[in-house]
Design a protein around this motif. Structure first.
Motif, mmCIF file in Angstrom:
data_model
loop_
_atom_site.group_PDB
_atom_site.id
_atom_site.type_symbol
_atom_site.label_atom_id
_atom_site.label_comp_id
_atom_site.label_asym_id
_atom_site.label_seq_id
_atom_site.Cartn_x
_atom_site.Cartn_y
_atom_site.Cartn_z
ATOM 1 N N ARG A 40 41.263 57.711 32.613
ATOM 2 C CA ARG A 40 41.472 56.468 32.263
ATOM 3 C C ARG A 40 41.501 55.219 33.322
ATOM 4 O O ARG A 40 42.099 55.493 34.299
ATOM 5 C CB ARG A 40 42.664 56.324 31.546
ATOM 6 N N ALA A 41 40.554 54.416 33.153
ATOM 7 C CA ALA A 41 40.452 53.253 33.978
ATOM 8 C C ALA A 41 41.662 52.370 34.112
ATOM 9 O O ALA A 41 42.266 52.127 33.109
ATOM 10 C CB ALA A 41 39.122 52.417 33.643
ATOM 11 N N GLU A 42 41.715 51.823 35.318
ATOM 12 C CA GLU A 42 42.851 50.785 35.346
ATOM 13 C C GLU A 42 42.100 49.376 35.425
ATOM 14 O O GLU A 42 41.856 48.989 36.359
ATOM 15 C CB GLU A 42 43.959 51.088 36.564
ATOM 16 N N ASP A 43 42.369 48.558 34.332
ATOM 17 C CA ASP A 43 41.931 47.304 34.308
ATOM 18 C C ASP A 43 42.947 46.020 34.426
ATOM 19 O O ASP A 43 44.141 46.550 34.194
ATOM 20 C CB ASP A 43 41.389 47.029 32.853
ATOM 21 N N SER A 44 42.503 45.121 35.145
ATOM 22 C CA SER A 44 43.540 44.149 35.548
ATOM 23 C C SER A 44 44.052 43.413 34.511
ATOM 24 O O SER A 44 44.965 42.792 34.544
ATOM 25 C CB SER A 44 42.867 42.975 36.587
ATOM 26 N N ASP A 45 43.248 43.338 33.362
ATOM 27 C CA ASP A 45 43.560 42.542 32.447
ATOM 28 C C ASP A 45 43.070 43.427 31.009
ATOM 29 O O ASP A 45 41.907 43.535 30.661
ATOM 30 C CB ASP A 45 43.031 41.124 32.103
ATOM 31 N N ALA A 46 44.184 44.086 30.345
ATOM 32 C CA ALA A 46 43.823 44.938 29.387
ATOM 33 C C ALA A 46 43.169 44.415 27.997
ATOM 34 O O ALA A 46 42.651 45.038 27.437
ATOM 35 C CB ALA A 46 45.176 45.613 28.935
ATOM 36 N N THR A 47 43.240 43.067 27.940
ATOM 37 C CA THR A 47 42.594 42.362 26.783
ATOM 38 C C THR A 47 41.085 42.258 26.905
ATOM 39 O O THR A 47 40.623 41.713 26.098
ATOM 40 C CB THR A 47 43.515 41.098 26.558
ATOM 41 N N LEU A 48 40.767 42.182 28.347
ATOM 42 C CA LEU A 48 39.401 41.984 28.410
ATOM 43 C C LEU A 48 38.680 43.211 28.790
ATOM 44 O O LEU A 48 37.720 43.523 29.557
ATOM 45 C CB LEU A 48 39.344 41.142 29.804
ATOM 46 N N THR A 49 39.044 44.381 28.342
ATOM 47 C CA THR A 49 38.425 45.691 28.609
ATOM 48 C C THR A 49 36.874 45.749 28.110
ATOM 49 O O THR A 49 36.090 46.402 28.566
ATOM 50 C CB THR A 49 39.030 47.005 27.828
ATOM 51 N N LYS A 50 36.820 45.016 26.768
ATOM 52 C CA LYS A 50 35.366 45.049 26.572
ATOM 53 C C LYS A 50 34.504 44.476 27.306
ATOM 54 O O LYS A 50 33.262 44.840 27.714
ATOM 55 C CB LYS A 50 35.621 44.332 25.017
ATOM 56 N N GLN A 51 34.767 43.437 27.764
ATOM 57 C CA GLN A 51 33.965 42.612 28.724
ATOM 58 C C GLN A 51 33.730 43.490 30.096
ATOM 59 O O GLN A 51 32.730 43.296 30.409
ATOM 60 C CB GLN A 51 34.755 41.271 29.239
ATOM 61 N N LEU A 52 34.617 44.091 30.580
ATOM 62 C CA LEU A 52 34.478 44.912 31.534
ATOM 63 C C LEU A 52 33.605 46.158 31.394
ATOM 64 O O LEU A 52 32.665 46.436 31.927
ATOM 65 C CB LEU A 52 35.907 45.593 32.143
ATOM 66 N N ASP A 53 33.558 46.498 29.914
ATOM 67 C CA ASP A 53 32.694 47.675 29.527
ATOM 68 C C ASP A 53 31.368 47.360 29.498
ATOM 69 O O ASP A 53 30.372 47.898 29.851
ATOM 70 C CB ASP A 53 32.988 48.115 28.186
ATOM 71 N N GLN A 54 31.007 45.843 29.331
ATOM 72 C CA GLN A 54 29.672 45.514 29.250
ATOM 73 C C GLN A 54 29.352 45.099 30.763
ATOM 74 O O GLN A 54 27.814 45.262 30.891
ATOM 75 C CB GLN A 54 29.735 44.042 28.562
ATOM 76 N N GLN A 55 29.868 45.131 31.730
ATOM 77 C CA GLN A 55 29.740 44.584 32.934
ATOM 78 C C GLN A 55 29.620 45.676 34.134
ATOM 79 O O GLN A 55 29.090 45.429 35.271
ATOM 80 C CB GLN A 55 30.193 43.402 33.434
ATOM 81 N N VAL A 56 30.385 46.689 33.888
ATOM 82 C CA VAL A 56 30.584 47.647 34.776
ATOM 83 C C VAL A 56 30.154 48.951 34.398
ATOM 84 O O VAL A 56 30.484 49.190 33.224
ATOM 85 C CB VAL A 56 32.184 47.844 35.098
ATOM 86 N N GLN A 57 29.367 49.840 35.286
ATOM 87 C CA GLN A 57 29.086 51.042 34.925
ATOM 88 C C GLN A 57 30.181 51.948 34.626
ATOM 89 O O GLN A 57 29.697 52.872 33.685
ATOM 90 C CB GLN A 57 27.935 51.591 35.949
ATOM 91 N N ALA A 58 31.241 51.916 35.415
ATOM 92 C CA ALA A 58 32.117 52.856 35.137
ATOM 93 C C ALA A 58 33.014 52.585 33.852
ATOM 94 O O ALA A 58 33.234 51.573 33.699
ATOM 95 C CB ALA A 58 33.128 52.810 36.027
ATOM 96 N N PRO A 59 33.030 53.925 33.140
ATOM 97 C CA PRO A 59 33.630 53.562 31.737
ATOM 98 C C PRO A 59 35.017 53.391 31.729
ATOM 99 O O PRO A 59 35.776 53.990 32.748
ATOM 100 C CB PRO A 59 33.119 55.050 30.797
ATOM 101 N N ALA A 60 35.567 52.959 30.699
ATOM 102 C CA ALA A 60 37.286 52.719 30.374
ATOM 103 C C ALA A 60 37.613 54.169 30.277
ATOM 104 O O ALA A 60 38.848 54.337 30.790
ATOM 105 C CB ALA A 60 37.519 51.735 29.117
ATOM 106 N N GLN A 61 37.133 54.950 29.602
ATOM 107 C CA GLN A 61 37.690 56.321 29.370
ATOM 108 C C GLN A 61 36.381 57.314 29.752
ATOM 109 O O GLN A 61 35.624 57.161 29.094
ATOM 110 C CB GLN A 61 37.853 56.676 27.970
ATOM 111 N N LEU A 62 36.591 58.155 30.846
ATOM 112 C CA LEU A 62 35.641 59.253 31.033
ATOM 113 C C LEU A 62 36.293 60.593 30.685
ATOM 114 O O LEU A 62 37.101 60.978 31.433
ATOM 115 C CB LEU A 62 35.303 58.814 32.643
ATOM 116 N N TYR A 63 35.594 61.305 30.025
ATOM 117 C CA TYR A 63 35.795 62.457 29.621
ATOM 118 C C TYR A 63 35.054 63.601 30.418
ATOM 119 O O TYR A 63 33.799 63.355 30.499
ATOM 120 C CB TYR A 63 35.995 62.961 28.235
#
Length: 668
Positions: free
Chosen positions: A463-486
């Motif tokens: 599970r990714a550690e995001d600096s702002d959990a409310t902006l996870t969707k924005q990070l998903d759109q801009q960062v190759q690394a996924p929020a959850q990686l199985y």
């Protein structure tokens, strides 16, 4: 721009304190030039020259330099003996890093008698200088030599080893982070050994070790000179690499780095153009767009902007470009193109085109202005145009030649036969399967999920550690690394960061998970190198200048990948079927991700799947004519007296005609 590592221009604040630390005299300069100089006694000084004022000199002895925020263009010099501090800000991060590196090497990379004289010879020179009665003279320091670099590295390594002899307390560790660069005298004194930052004495990344080519330097000079620039080039010519160099060479204040897509924005450490502009998708009327951009936060962002960088400009549609140009003039109350903002645009219009919604195109006849260059704002805004021609991603001349033909939609029987022959290639090896490149993202996701479920064993969640959990969707759109990686053992994965260039651990390297060890996936890559993937950090900027970060293991499932998501990657084991290609340039983009013809397998190749937009081809034809016109007869004050003769004009005309008659592929 002639780069000089011993010269820096930035904002400077100078403060003097008394013996008890109370601040007394203060000086503030918005712009000042710092130079490294030596006096007659070979002593090093920092010379600070504010605009239209006399220079101040500070001896580089008994100093401490704080460089924690060097990447933000900030640094602090503490001169202990003089009870003085220099606070640098708004420095271009690249030149600042090289300036500090030069200081470190000049202070630590000189042996006895080479640079800093010993005490006896110093006293002798001082007596001779005083008896001569001549005023002190100063000269700029010489460029860093290899010998100085090697010696500085040795001293830094010695300091690091000394620092690890004892276990530091938490307080000492915290102090070390701030006191990262000291002079050699301080490290050898009673104050303890503190190693300098590695960036200042060794090359730690690919970009530090690569130098710009002459054609790239020409673009950089135009950008630092304040010109409105558009530069293009085929895939693999180093456009993104150059763009990062340009960003690091510009003052941070007022420089806004954007891109048309989130992935491209992340690669240059910026934000998306849509987030910056503040007008949403631009579907609203012009009046509504002006109202949206006039909101306090958006308006302030526009007014602060001095230099706007847009990567992947080919994916910005013409209507949107026109609207933000009008918004810039309106919000900034400036009738100059883009409200006086310097534009630096980068992209290849022969790659992926803008995405225009079907319903919007049906309702709006002006939607035929699909590309930026078709907008009325383009000609008024762009001053300088450049095309990068040297390909860096691929080294095989045959592959480069084929890609240049595909770029303009030209496929002959020879090219078809060569690409069809790749369908029989065995590119798998060492347990690594070929990544299937898909034209649609949903297809790639479905393949990866299905393949992972078919593996035996338990899924492990990272599970990714995001600096702002409310902006996870924005990070998903801009960062190759996924929020959850199985992941599972034997999962096919791709590396998403440059970890170790020499070992082949680069962005896009293919591997397979061999085990999970101490909570981390251990991956064996195609070159047989094993690596326990530690958490890495991705940083993106918000439209208001804030920063969002994501920490995650730098991996992604790689049975399949979408063409759009492969942006910026160099794939070393890839399979593709181009039957579902739906856009001009998509086949070229897919194939140009491959490192060589030996590392790619193309299934069911059909020449009909390769085409280029005719409007773009015409633009590049006109673009090339403009390049020839501006290159053949340079204009300027230095050429006014030397007018070309009739014979020279005739020769230039013939050369121009011959160049124009050649196919576009010859210059790509």
């Amino acid at each position: 721009m002639d780069l000089n590592d011993a010269v820096l221009t930035c904002a400077v604040n100078i403060q003097w304190t008394n013996a008890v630390g109370v601040t007394g005299r203060k000086l503030q300069y918005k712009t000042a030039t710092l130079r490294l100089v030596r006096n007659d006694l070979r002593e090093l000084f920092v010379e600070v020259t504010p605009e239209k004022l006399k220079p101040l000199k500070f001896k580089l002895k008994d100093i401490m330099i704080h460089k924690k925020f060097m990447n933000e263009g900030k640094a602090t010099f503490n001169f202990k003996a003089e009870h003085c501090a220099l606070y640098l800000s708004n420095a271009p991060p690249g030149p600042l890093m090289f300036f500090l590196r030069t200081i470190f090497i000049k202070l630590n990379g000189t042996g006895e008698g080479q640079g800093q004289p010993d005490e006896a010879s110093l006293q002798k020179k001082l007596r001779e200088h005083m008896l001569s009665g001549k005023p002190s003279s100063f000269e700029e320091v010489s460029p860093v030599t290899t010998a100085e670099m090697v010696l500085a590295r040795k001293k830094a390594g010695l300091a690091a080893s000394r620092a690890t002899l004892t276990t530091p307390s938490p307080h000492a560790a915290k102090k070390r982070r701030f006191e990262e660069l000291k002079t050699g005298d301080e490290r050898n004194g009673s104050g303890g050994a503190v190693p300098a930052a590695k960036k200042l004495y060794q090359q730690t990344s690919t970009e530090d070790s690569l130098r710009l080519s002459e054609e790239q330097m020409e673009v950089l000079r135009a950008c630092t000179a304040g010109k409105n620039v558009f530069f293009t080039g085929s895939a693999g010519t180093g456009k993104s690499f150059l763009l990062r160099k340009i960003i690091s060479a510009l003052p941070p204040d007022g420089t806004v780095a954007t891109a048309s897509t989130g992935v491209a924005a992340c690669l240059i450490g910026g934000t998306t153009l849509h987030a910056f502009a503040g007008i949403g998708g631009g579907d609203a009327t012009m009046q509504r767009c002006l109202e949206l951009a006039s909101r306090p936060v958006s308006a302030q962002t526009w007014r602060k902007c001095k230099r706007l960088i847009i990567d992947e400009i080919s994916m910005v549609d013409g209507q949107y470009f026109e609207k933000i140009e009008a918004v810039a003039r309106h919000i900034r109350r400036n009738d100059r193109p883009f409200g006086g903002i310097q534009l630096i645009l980068c992209g290849d219009f022969l790659q992926l085109p803008p995405v225009v919604k079907a319903d919007f195109a049906a309702q709006n006849s002006a939607a035929q202005q699909r590309f930026c260059f078709q907008s009325s704002a383009w000609e008024t805004c762009i001053q300088c145009i450049f095309e990068l021609k040297q390909v860096h991603r691929q080294s095989d001349p045959e592959f480069v030649r084929i890609l240049n033909h595909l770029r303009i939609g030209h496929v002959n029987e020879t090219i078809t036969a060569r690409l069809v022959s790749t369908s029989k290639q065995k590119i798998e090896g060492n347990g690594i399967l070929a990544t299937q490149l898909c034209s649609h993202t949903n297809d790639a996701n479905s393949i990866n999920e299905s393949k992972l479920d078919n593996l035996t064993g338990e899924k492990v969640l990272f599970r990714a550690e995001d600096s702002d959990a409310t902006l996870t969707k924005q990070l998903d759109q801009q960062v190759q690394a996924p929020a959850q990686l199985y992941l599972k053992v034997n999962a096919q994965v791709m590396l998403l960061k440059n970890i170790n260039i020499a070992s082949g651990l680069v962005n896009g390297a293919r591997g397979v998970v061999v085990r999970i060890e101490k909570g981390l996936p251990v991956v064996r890559f195609k070159n047989n190198h094993e690596y326990a993937c530690k958490h890495e950090k991705w940083i993106i900027k918000t439209a208001t200048g804030g920063v969002l970060t994501r920490r995650q293991v730098p991996l992604k499932l790689a049975w399949a990948f979408s063409i759009h998501k492969s942006q910026g990657l160099t794939l070393d084991c890839v399979e593709m079927s181009l039957s579902k290609v739906f856009e001009a340039g998509q086949a070229y983009v897919a194939l140009s991700r491959a490192k060589s013809l030996d590392s790619v397998r193309i299934l069911d190749f059909d020449s009909k799947q390769v085409w280029a937009n005719p409007q773009v081809l015409q633009f590049y034809k006109n673009f090339r004519r403009r390049l020839v016109d501006t290159t053949m007869i340079p204009l300027g004050p230095n050429n006014k007296e030397k007018k070309p003769t009739d014979s020279k004009l005739s020769a230039l005309a013939k050369l121009k005609k011959s160049l124009m008659n050649k196919p576009l592929v010859s210059i790509s």
